[in-house]
Each structure stands twice: as structure tokens, then as C-alpha cells.
Scaffold this motif. Structure first.
Motif, PDB file in Angstrom:
ATOM      1  N   ASP A   1      21.295 -49.078  35.715  1.00 21.20           N
ATOM      2  CA  ASP A   1      22.565 -48.276  36.004  1.00 21.20           C
ATOM      3  C   ASP A   1      24.340 -48.600  35.154  1.00 21.20           C
ATOM      4  OD1 ASP A   1      23.755 -45.710  38.076  1.00 21.20           O
ATOM      5  OD2 ASP A   1      24.831 -47.583  38.523  1.00 21.20           O
ATOM      6  N   SER A   2      24.160 -49.809  34.994  1.00 20.35           N
ATOM      7  CA  SER A   2      25.556 -50.367  34.965  1.00 20.35           C
ATOM      8  C   SER A   2      25.252 -49.434  33.194  1.00 20.35           C
ATOM      9  CB  SER A   2      25.270 -51.694  34.152  1.00 20.35           C
ATOM     10  OG  SER A   2      24.397 -52.537  33.471  1.00 20.35           O
ATOM     11  N   SER A   3      23.919 -49.610  32.076  1.00 19.58           N
ATOM     12  CA  SER A   3      24.329 -49.105  31.203  1.00 19.58           C
ATOM     13  C   SER A   3      24.036 -47.308  30.616  1.00 19.58           C
ATOM     14  CB  SER A   3      22.660 -49.459  30.878  1.00 19.58           C
ATOM     15  OG  SER A   3      22.098 -50.560  30.415  1.00 19.58           O
ATOM     16  N   ARG A   4      23.862 -47.375  32.012  1.00 17.68           N
ATOM     17  CA  ARG A   4      24.341 -45.601  32.886  1.00 17.68           C
ATOM     18  C   ARG A   4      25.872 -45.276  32.246  1.00 17.68           C
ATOM     19  NH1 ARG A   4      20.491 -44.041  37.228  1.00 17.68           N
ATOM     20  NH2 ARG A   4      18.722 -44.530  36.930  1.00 17.68           N
ATOM     21  N   LYS A   5      26.525 -46.078  33.331  1.00 10.56           N
ATOM     22  CA  LYS A   5      28.006 -46.137  32.936  1.00 10.56           C
ATOM     23  C   LYS A   5      28.467 -46.621  31.499  1.00 10.56           C
ATOM     24  CE  LYS A   5      27.927 -46.960  38.166  1.00 10.56           C
ATOM     25  NZ  LYS A   5      28.821 -48.644  38.921  1.00 10.56           N
ATOM     26  N   LEU A   6      28.295 -47.229  30.942  1.00 13.86           N
ATOM     27  CA  LEU A   6      28.285 -47.360  29.811  1.00 13.86           C
ATOM     28  C   LEU A   6      28.151 -45.973  28.879  1.00 13.86           C
ATOM     29  CD1 LEU A   6      29.776 -49.659  27.708  1.00 13.86           C
ATOM     30  CD2 LEU A   6      27.803 -50.129  27.345  1.00 13.86           C
ATOM     31  N   ILE A   7      27.024 -45.831  28.867  1.00 13.71           N
ATOM     32  CA  ILE A   7      26.276 -44.526  27.954  1.00 13.71           C
ATOM     33  C   ILE A   7      27.470 -43.097  27.932  1.00 13.71           C
ATOM     34  CG2 ILE A   7      25.006 -42.841  27.337  1.00 13.71           C
ATOM     35  CD1 ILE A   7      22.646 -45.587  27.810  1.00 13.71           C
ATOM     36  N   MET A   8      27.854 -42.919  29.106  1.00 10.15           N
ATOM     37  CA  MET A   8      28.900 -42.097  29.872  1.00 10.15           C
ATOM     38  C   MET A   8      29.973 -41.760  29.557  1.00 10.15           C
ATOM     39  SD  MET A   8      26.908 -41.321  33.425  1.00 10.15           S
ATOM     40  CE  MET A   8      27.624 -39.281  33.728  1.00 10.15           C
ATOM     41  N   LYS A   9      30.416 -43.327  28.884  1.00 19.23           N
ATOM     42  CA  LYS A   9      31.787 -43.077  28.747  1.00 19.23           C
ATOM     43  C   LYS A   9      32.496 -41.602  27.732  1.00 19.23           C
ATOM     44  CE  LYS A   9      33.745 -47.565  30.066  1.00 19.23           C
ATOM     45  NZ  LYS A   9      34.965 -48.110  31.110  1.00 19.23           N
ATOM     46  N   GLY A  10      33.329 -41.307  27.194  1.00 11.10           N
ATOM     47  CA  GLY A  10      33.715 -40.444  27.184  1.00 11.10           C
ATOM     48  C   GLY A  10      32.406 -39.296  25.954  1.00 11.10           C
ATOM     49  N   LEU A  11      32.046 -39.043  27.259  1.00 12.24           N
ATOM     50  CA  LEU A  11      30.951 -37.636  27.753  1.00 12.24           C
ATOM     51  C   LEU A  11      31.918 -36.380  27.061  1.00 12.24           C
ATOM     52  CD1 LEU A  11      30.045 -36.196  29.554  1.00 12.24           C
ATOM     53  CD2 LEU A  11      28.381 -37.927  30.439  1.00 12.24           C
TER      54      LEU A  11
ATOM     55  N   LEU B   1      29.784 -39.186  36.968  1.00 14.69           N
ATOM     56  CA  LEU B   1      31.035 -38.626  36.753  1.00 14.69           C
ATOM     57  C   LEU B   1      31.934 -38.704  36.850  1.00 14.69           C
ATOM     58  CD1 LEU B   1      28.456 -35.492  36.020  1.00 14.69           C
ATOM     59  CD2 LEU B   1      29.658 -37.249  34.251  1.00 14.69           C
ATOM     60  N   GLU B   2      32.163 -38.656  38.901  1.00 10.61           N
ATOM     61  CA  GLU B   2      33.250 -38.898  38.953  1.00 10.61           C
ATOM     62  C   GLU B   2      34.251 -40.317  38.520  1.00 10.61           C
ATOM     63  OE1 GLU B   2      32.080 -38.842  43.409  1.00 10.61           O
ATOM     64  OE2 GLU B   2      32.195 -36.833  43.583  1.00 10.61           O
ATOM     65  N   LEU B   3      33.456 -41.848  38.802  1.00 12.19           N
ATOM     66  CA  LEU B   3      33.709 -42.859  38.118  1.00 12.19           C
ATOM     67  C   LEU B   3      34.223 -42.830  36.997  1.00 12.19           C
ATOM     68  CD1 LEU B   3      30.940 -45.260  39.657  1.00 12.19           C
ATOM     69  CD2 LEU B   3      33.444 -45.121  40.372  1.00 12.19           C
ATOM     70  N   GLN B   4      34.287 -42.138  35.894  1.00 14.09           N
ATOM     71  CA  GLN B   4      34.052 -41.392  34.746  1.00 14.09           C
ATOM     72  C   GLN B   4      35.297 -40.884  34.553  1.00 14.09           C
ATOM     73  OE1 GLN B   4      33.606 -43.382  32.103  1.00 14.09           O
ATOM     74  NE2 GLN B   4      31.688 -44.475  32.850  1.00 14.09           N
ATOM     75  N   GLY B   5      36.129 -40.379  36.183  1.00 12.90           N
ATOM     76  CA  GLY B   5      36.902 -39.266  36.146  1.00 12.90           C
ATOM     77  C   GLY B   5      36.651 -38.115  35.534  1.00 12.90           C
ATOM     78  N   TYR B   6      35.512 -37.515  36.062  1.00  9.39           N
ATOM     79  CA  TYR B   6      34.901 -35.827  35.742  1.00  9.39           C
ATOM     80  C   TYR B   6      34.178 -35.906  36.992  1.00  9.39           C
ATOM     81  CZ  TYR B   6      34.183 -38.218  30.744  1.00  9.39           C
ATOM     82  OH  TYR B   6      34.581 -38.089  29.347  1.00  9.39           O
ATOM     83  N   ASP B   7      34.237 -34.266  36.720  1.00 10.37           N
ATOM     84  CA  ASP B   7      33.769 -33.357  38.043  1.00 10.37           C
ATOM     85  C   ASP B   7      32.755 -33.113  37.433  1.00 10.37           C
ATOM     86  OD1 ASP B   7      33.601 -31.010  40.076  1.00 10.37           O
ATOM     87  OD2 ASP B   7      36.100 -31.060  40.150  1.00 10.37           O
ATOM     88  N   ILE B   8      31.458 -32.926  37.932  1.00 13.01           N
ATOM     89  CA  ILE B   8      30.469 -32.349  37.723  1.00 13.01           C
ATOM     90  C   ILE B   8      30.829 -30.940  37.535  1.00 13.01           C
ATOM     91  CG2 ILE B   8      29.315 -32.766  40.236  1.00 13.01           C
ATOM     92  CD1 ILE B   8      26.212 -33.567  38.696  1.00 13.01           C
ATOM     93  N   LYS B   9      31.333 -30.253  38.495  1.00 12.63           N
ATOM     94  CA  LYS B   9      31.655 -28.968  38.814  1.00 12.63           C
ATOM     95  C   LYS B   9      32.416 -27.999  37.707  1.00 12.63           C
ATOM     96  CE  LYS B   9      32.134 -29.605  42.896  1.00 12.63           C
ATOM     97  NZ  LYS B   9      33.621 -29.682  44.413  1.00 12.63           N
ATOM     98  N   GLU B  10      33.395 -28.923  37.017  1.00 15.23           N
ATOM     99  CA  GLU B  10      33.880 -28.320  35.744  1.00 15.23           C
ATOM    100  C   GLU B  10      33.611 -28.594  34.158  1.00 15.23           C
ATOM    101  OE1 GLU B  10      37.824 -29.908  36.472  1.00 15.23           O
ATOM    102  OE2 GLU B  10      38.379 -28.936  38.017  1.00 15.23           O
ATOM    103  N   ILE B  11      32.396 -30.039  33.864  1.00 19.44           N
ATOM    104  CA  ILE B  11      32.025 -30.396  32.851  1.00 19.44           C
ATOM    105  C   ILE B  11      30.654 -29.493  32.216  1.00 19.44           C
ATOM    106  CG2 ILE B  11      32.321 -33.082  33.246  1.00 19.44           C
ATOM    107  CD1 ILE B  11      29.192 -33.336  33.054  1.00 19.44           C
ATOM    108  N   PRO B  12      30.815 -29.066  31.274  1.00 17.57           N
ATOM    109  CA  PRO B  12      29.323 -28.913  30.430  1.00 17.57           C
ATOM    110  C   PRO B  12      27.717 -29.602  30.216  1.00 17.57           C
ATOM    111  CG  PRO B  12      30.931 -28.349  28.813  1.00 17.57           C
ATOM    112  CD  PRO B  12      31.482 -29.551  29.597  1.00 17.57           C
TER     113      PRO B  12
END
Length: 196
Positions: free
Chosen positions: A86-96, A124-135
Motif C-alpha cells: 500500500d505504501s508503494s501504491r500511495k507513492l505511485i499515485m502522486k500527481g496522477l 485518492l482521498e489521501l492525495q486530495g482527489y475525489d474519486i467521483k471527479e477524476i477520469p
């Protein structure tokens, strides 16, 4: 979050393949990689794990067009599916900029699909994204297997945000480019509508 390389006149966009372990994320990314050609494609890089690998590469497609005089370059990543990464996932998701969620259609994998979708939403929420709004595009992979759940059941359980979705058999390339093109177009539409 897309960034602009002003010297190269390129907009860089990041697409992440997300889903349960061994569901087809890597197969999707490899299929896209092997079907791309030309000098504007990087090498396929792999970060090995105990069971799964994180793969990534970038390329400059010819058919996307320009946005305000800039070409669009896509960076594709697959996240490891196992919870221990999970920590790798969080890192990879930065700036998606967009996500392709690759679900495993097999009945016995439904619980893992649900956990992966919930984990995606949380990360996504931890990165500041809303799953309903991202592509977001959902691909129901492994549709060729005899124990694949009915499409309606998969949609009811996993497509809670009315995202574009596709049936797939990534090992044969089915649904791979449909998923990629759809999330790419959504990202481009967001960029054209927003400020760069």
C-alpha cells in the motif's frame, strides 16, 4: 496533476492501472507498450516485488493532438495489487491524472475487487482527489473465463460512480485500448477545460 515541460513543449499526464493482485494490470500496460512504436516511447521499466512488479513507461501518441501548442505525453504505471504494498501504491499515485481500474471478473475474486476499489478511493482521498471527479475507467478483465460473473453483477458492485466501463480479456488485447483511449480523452478534456 499534469505538468508542462516548456522546453519540450509537452504536457505530461500520468495514468495509473489499479486493481486487485493478478487481475490484469500488468498485462494491460504491457499490451499498450508493445503496440506503441516510434522514437517517442521510453523503455519499459520494472520495479520487482515479492509477487508482483510495478511497471511504467511513457510515450507520445500521434493521434491526441496538441493543447495550446503543447504535445501530450502519457506516463503509464501499474500499482502492485497486494495490500502489503500500500505504501508503494500511495507513492505511485502522486500527481496522477487518471485511473484505469482493472477488475478480475472471476466470481471468487469479487471480495478482492471490492477491497481494491475501496483502497483506491481511500488513497485518492489521501492525495486530495475525489474519486467521483477524476477520469476513471473500469475494465472488467478475464471475461473469457468460465467462472466470470455476469457483467450486470460486476457493474452493480464496482461501478458506483457511473464511470465508463469495458469488458476485457487483456491477454488477448480485448478492452485494453478502449479503456486507455477513454481515460486519455477524459484527461485531455479536463486539460482543455482547465487552466494550464
Amino acid at each position: 496533476m499534469a505538468f508542462i515541460n516548456h522546453n519540450a513543449k509537452e504536457i505530461h499526464c500520468k495514468i495509473v492501472y489499479y486493481g486487485p493482485s493478478l487481475g490484469g494490470k500488468t498485462t494491460n500496460l504491457q499490451w499498450v507498450y508493445h503496440k506503441q512504436s516510434g522514437p517517442d516511447k521510453s523503455e519499459l521499466h520494472s520495479l520487482p516485488g515479492d509477487v508482483e512488479r510495478t511497471l511504467f513507461f511513457d510515450f507520445l501518441p500521434l493521434s491526441v493532438g496538441e493543447i495550446r501548442g503543447n504535445k501530450t505525453r502519457f506516463h503509464l504505471y501499474s500499482v502492485p495489487g497486494q495490500v502489503v504494498y500500500d505504501s508503494s501504491r500511495k507513492l505511485i499515485m502522486k500527481g496522477l491524472d487518471g485511473v484505469i481500474f482493472v477488475a478480475d471478473s472471476q466470481a471468487e475474486r469479487m471480495e478482492e475487487n471490492l477491497l481494491a476499489m475501496e483502497n483506491l478511493k481511500k488513497n485518492l482521498e489521501l492525495q486530495g482527489y475525489d474519486i467521483k471527479e477524476i477520469p476513471l475507467v473500469i475494465q472488467y478483465n478475464k471475461r473469457d473465463l468460465p467462472n466470470a460473473l455476469p457483467l450486470a453483477e460486476l457493474r452493480a458492485a464496482l461501478n458506483l460512480y457511473n464511470s465508463p466501463d469495458f469488458e476485457g480479456t487483456a491477454s488477448e488485447g480485448k478492452g485494453v485500448f478502449e479503456s486507455f483511449r477513454t481515460v486519455s480523452k477524459s484527461i485531455i478534456n479536463v486539460l482543455k477545460g482547465g487552466e494550464l
